[in-house]
Design a protein around this motif. Structure first.
Motif, PDB file in Angstrom:
ATOM      1  N   GLU A 106      26.898 -12.554 -14.963  1.00  0.00           N
ATOM      2  CA  GLU A 106      25.809 -11.672 -14.556  1.00  0.00           C
ATOM      3  C   GLU A 106      24.560 -12.536 -14.399  1.00  0.00           C
ATOM      4  O   GLU A 106      24.174 -13.255 -15.319  1.00  0.00           O
ATOM      5  CB  GLU A 106      25.577 -10.594 -15.611  1.00  0.00           C
ATOM      6  N   THR A 107      23.955 -12.495 -13.214  1.00  0.00           N
ATOM      7  CA  THR A 107      22.860 -13.404 -12.898  1.00  0.00           C
ATOM      8  C   THR A 107      21.643 -12.635 -12.410  1.00  0.00           C
ATOM      9  O   THR A 107      21.700 -11.936 -11.403  1.00  0.00           O
ATOM     10  CB  THR A 107      23.304 -14.432 -11.829  1.00  0.00           C
ATOM     11  N   GLU A 108      20.555 -12.770 -13.154  1.00  0.00           N
ATOM     12  CA  GLU A 108      19.296 -12.157 -12.732  1.00  0.00           C
ATOM     13  C   GLU A 108      18.641 -13.057 -11.694  1.00  0.00           C
ATOM     14  O   GLU A 108      18.885 -14.270 -11.672  1.00  0.00           O
ATOM     15  CB  GLU A 108      18.379 -11.994 -13.945  1.00  0.00           C
ATOM     16  N   ASN A 109      17.793 -12.465 -10.838  1.00  0.00           N
ATOM     17  CA  ASN A 109      17.157 -13.316  -9.847  1.00  0.00           C
ATOM     18  C   ASN A 109      16.060 -14.168 -10.488  1.00  0.00           C
ATOM     19  O   ASN A 109      15.699 -13.973 -11.644  1.00  0.00           O
ATOM     20  CB  ASN A 109      16.676 -12.517  -8.623  1.00  0.00           C
ATOM     21  N   LYS A 110      15.573 -15.131  -9.729  1.00  0.00           N
ATOM     22  CA  LYS A 110      14.667 -16.136 -10.286  1.00  0.00           C
ATOM     23  C   LYS A 110      13.410 -15.532 -10.889  1.00  0.00           C
ATOM     24  O   LYS A 110      12.955 -15.969 -11.938  1.00  0.00           O
ATOM     25  CB  LYS A 110      14.283 -17.156  -9.201  1.00  0.00           C
ATOM     26  N   ILE A 111      12.839 -14.542 -10.220  1.00  0.00           N
ATOM     27  CA  ILE A 111      11.589 -13.983 -10.738  1.00  0.00           C
ATOM     28  C   ILE A 111      11.821 -13.293 -12.080  1.00  0.00           C
ATOM     29  O   ILE A 111      10.985 -13.380 -12.977  1.00  0.00           O
ATOM     30  CB  ILE A 111      10.910 -13.040  -9.711  1.00  0.00           C
ATOM     31  N   LEU A 117       0.835  -1.207   0.000  1.00  0.00           N
ATOM     32  CA  LEU A 117       0.000   0.000   0.000  1.00  0.00           C
ATOM     33  C   LEU A 117       0.870   1.258   0.000  1.00  0.00           C
ATOM     34  O   LEU A 117       0.525   2.257  -0.625  1.00  0.00           O
ATOM     35  CB  LEU A 117      -0.939   0.001   1.205  1.00  0.00           C
ATOM     36  N   GLN A 118       2.030   1.191   0.664  1.00  0.00           N
ATOM     37  CA  GLN A 118       2.941   2.345   0.716  1.00  0.00           C
ATOM     38  C   GLN A 118       3.556   2.653  -0.650  1.00  0.00           C
ATOM     39  O   GLN A 118       4.020   3.760  -0.888  1.00  0.00           O
ATOM     40  CB  GLN A 118       4.050   2.107   1.745  1.00  0.00           C
ATOM     41  N   THR A 119       3.583   1.683  -1.554  1.00  0.00           N
ATOM     42  CA  THR A 119       4.166   1.892  -2.888  1.00  0.00           C
ATOM     43  C   THR A 119       3.134   2.443  -3.875  1.00  0.00           C
ATOM     44  O   THR A 119       3.471   2.678  -5.038  1.00  0.00           O
ATOM     45  CB  THR A 119       4.723   0.578  -3.477  1.00  0.00           C
ATOM     46  N   ASN A 120       1.882   2.570  -3.441  1.00  0.00           N
ATOM     47  CA  ASN A 120       0.772   2.977  -4.316  1.00  0.00           C
ATOM     48  C   ASN A 120       0.467   1.945  -5.396  1.00  0.00           C
ATOM     49  O   ASN A 120      -0.130   2.269  -6.421  1.00  0.00           O
ATOM     50  CB  ASN A 120       1.026   4.349  -4.953  1.00  0.00           C
ATOM     51  N   PHE A 121       0.897   0.698  -5.176  1.00  0.00           N
ATOM     52  CA  PHE A 121       0.563  -0.381  -6.113  1.00  0.00           C
ATOM     53  C   PHE A 121      -0.934  -0.678  -5.997  1.00  0.00           C
ATOM     54  O   PHE A 121      -1.451  -0.836  -4.895  1.00  0.00           O
ATOM     55  CB  PHE A 121       1.382  -1.629  -5.780  1.00  0.00           C
ATOM     56  N   PRO A 122      -1.656  -0.743  -7.117  1.00  0.00           N
ATOM     57  CA  PRO A 122      -3.103  -1.016  -7.056  1.00  0.00           C
ATOM     58  C   PRO A 122      -3.372  -2.495  -6.716  1.00  0.00           C
ATOM     59  O   PRO A 122      -3.204  -3.373  -7.563  1.00  0.00           O
ATOM     60  CB  PRO A 122      -3.586  -0.669  -8.465  1.00  0.00           C
ATOM     61  N   LEU A 123      -3.760  -2.748  -5.471  1.00  0.00           N
ATOM     62  CA  LEU A 123      -3.910  -4.130  -4.993  1.00  0.00           C
ATOM     63  C   LEU A 123      -4.913  -4.934  -5.810  1.00  0.00           C
ATOM     64  O   LEU A 123      -4.757  -6.151  -5.955  1.00  0.00           O
ATOM     65  CB  LEU A 123      -4.317  -4.138  -3.513  1.00  0.00           C
ATOM     66  N   HIS A 124      -5.940  -4.260  -6.366  1.00  0.00           N
ATOM     67  CA  HIS A 124      -6.953  -4.980  -7.147  1.00  0.00           C
ATOM     68  C   HIS A 124      -6.374  -5.565  -8.438  1.00  0.00           C
ATOM     69  O   HIS A 124      -7.008  -6.399  -9.087  1.00  0.00           O
ATOM     70  CB  HIS A 124      -8.125  -4.044  -7.488  1.00  0.00           C
ATOM     71  N   SER A 125      -5.169  -5.129  -8.808  1.00  0.00           N
ATOM     72  CA  SER A 125      -4.601  -5.586 -10.088  1.00  0.00           C
ATOM     73  C   SER A 125      -3.677  -6.802  -9.942  1.00  0.00           C
ATOM     74  O   SER A 125      -3.075  -7.237 -10.924  1.00  0.00           O
ATOM     75  CB  SER A 125      -3.833  -4.437 -10.742  1.00  0.00           C
ATOM     76  N   ILE A 126      -3.564  -7.365  -8.742  1.00  0.00           N
ATOM     77  CA  ILE A 126      -2.667  -8.519  -8.541  1.00  0.00           C
ATOM     78  C   ILE A 126      -3.160  -9.716  -9.353  1.00  0.00           C
ATOM     79  O   ILE A 126      -4.333 -10.082  -9.309  1.00  0.00           O
ATOM     80  CB  ILE A 126      -2.571  -8.897  -7.046  1.00  0.00           C
ATOM     81  N   ARG A 127      -2.235 -10.306 -10.107  1.00  0.00           N
ATOM     82  CA  ARG A 127      -2.535 -11.504 -10.900  1.00  0.00           C
ATOM     83  C   ARG A 127      -1.446 -12.550 -10.644  1.00  0.00           C
ATOM     84  O   ARG A 127      -0.282 -12.215 -10.430  1.00  0.00           O
ATOM     85  CB  ARG A 127      -2.547 -11.201 -12.407  1.00  0.00           C
ATOM     86  N   TYR A 128      -1.855 -13.808 -10.726  1.00  0.00           N
ATOM     87  CA  TYR A 128      -0.930 -14.939 -10.586  1.00  0.00           C
ATOM     88  C   TYR A 128      -0.333 -15.248 -11.961  1.00  0.00           C
ATOM     89  O   TYR A 128      -1.071 -15.369 -12.936  1.00  0.00           O
ATOM     90  CB  TYR A 128      -1.698 -16.146 -10.041  1.00  0.00           C
ATOM     91  N   PHE A 129       0.986 -15.355 -12.016  1.00  0.00           N
ATOM     92  CA  PHE A 129       1.647 -15.569 -13.308  1.00  0.00           C
ATOM     93  C   PHE A 129       2.213 -16.972 -13.502  1.00  0.00           C
ATOM     94  O   PHE A 129       2.584 -17.333 -14.594  1.00  0.00           O
ATOM     95  CB  PHE A 129       2.763 -14.537 -13.502  1.00  0.00           C
ATOM     96  N   GLY A 130       2.310 -17.749 -12.434  1.00  0.00           N
ATOM     97  CA  GLY A 130       2.835 -19.096 -12.581  1.00  0.00           C
ATOM     98  C   GLY A 130       3.823 -19.435 -11.478  1.00  0.00           C
ATOM     99  O   GLY A 130       4.013 -18.666 -10.539  1.00  0.00           O
ATOM    100  N   SER A 131       4.449 -20.597 -11.635  1.00  0.00           N
ATOM    101  CA  SER A 131       5.321 -21.075 -10.559  1.00  0.00           C
ATOM    102  C   SER A 131       6.675 -21.548 -11.084  1.00  0.00           C
ATOM    103  O   SER A 131       6.831 -21.862 -12.265  1.00  0.00           O
ATOM    104  CB  SER A 131       4.638 -22.214  -9.794  1.00  0.00           C
ATOM    105  N   LEU A 132       7.614 -21.557 -10.173  1.00  0.00           N
ATOM    106  CA  LEU A 132       8.969 -22.035 -10.431  1.00  0.00           C
ATOM    107  C   LEU A 132       9.299 -22.998  -9.293  1.00  0.00           C
ATOM    108  O   LEU A 132       9.105 -22.665  -8.116  1.00  0.00           O
ATOM    109  CB  LEU A 132       9.932 -20.841 -10.439  1.00  0.00           C
TER     110      LEU A 132
END
Length: 197
Positions: free
Chosen positions: A177-182, A106-121
């Motif tokens: 150079e290694t990006e994180n898993k997400i 909520l402190q980031t002003n991210f719109p909580l209603h827009s959360i979507r599941y994208f999959g799993s690792l």
């Protein structure tokens, strides 16, 4: 569980390098435990754009909700244990449970209603104490991909980088150079979506 600063050094390695470093530390197959990361964002990847990551990790029938945010050094990681019903509500409906993670978002002003599941690792992970940190051996599978990664979790970045570099040098493994898993997961997801078009 609260918030902690996470300092993690990462190196993506080949399968042969992974086997070599596993053998160096006598890591056996039964030393590995399985964990599943479920990833969330908005349809426009707003969390990714602000350098954040939101996931639920299932490990040994326990569910941990985690928000990672940029920090001056490393990442600020906010964790809380949730139950299976809360995890399923979030995966199915994007419903974030009440708690510290929701408050931080909520402190980031991210719109909580827009959360979507994208999959799993799915990651098979082994961990050992090494010098001043925790050495982590990860074999991950997601979206028809497999990758191998060595992580080194430390409290002091300078000492950790020195120890990690010396270990990789000793084993003749280049630091990549290694990006994180997400990030790796989302790149693979975007590639799948573009191939479907």
């Amino acid at each position: 569980m609260g918030s902690v600063i996470e300092i993690e050094l990462k190196n993506i390695v080949t399968k042969d390098e992974f086997i070599r470093i596993k053998n160096e530390f006598s890591i056996k197959e039964n030393d590995f435990t399985k964990q599943i990361n479920h990833y969330f964002d908005s349809p426009t990847f707003k969390l990714k754009q602000i350098g954040c990551a939101l996931r639920i990790r299932k490990k040994k029938n326990q569910f941990e909700l985690t928000l990672k945010q940029p920090a001056e050094i490393g990442l600020l990681e906010t964790n809380e244990i949730i139950n299976e019903q809360q995890a399923n509500q979030m995966i199915t409906y994007g419903e974030l449970p009440e708690g510290e993670v929701k408050n931080k978002l909520l402190q980031t002003n991210f719109p909580l209603h827009s959360i979507r599941y994208f999959g799993s690792l799915t990651t098979n992970r082994a961990e050992i104490n090494y010098l001043d940190g925790l050495l982590v051996f990860d074999c991950s599978s997601y979206l028809n991909k497999n990758d191998y990664e060595i992580e080194y979790e430390v409290n002091d970045r300078i000492i950790g980088e020195k120890n990690f570099q010396e270990l990789m040098n000793r084993l003749n493994i280049p630091i990549r150079e290694t990006e994180n898993k997400i990030v790796r997961f989302y790149k693979a997801k975007e590639q799948c979506l573009s191939e479907e078009k």
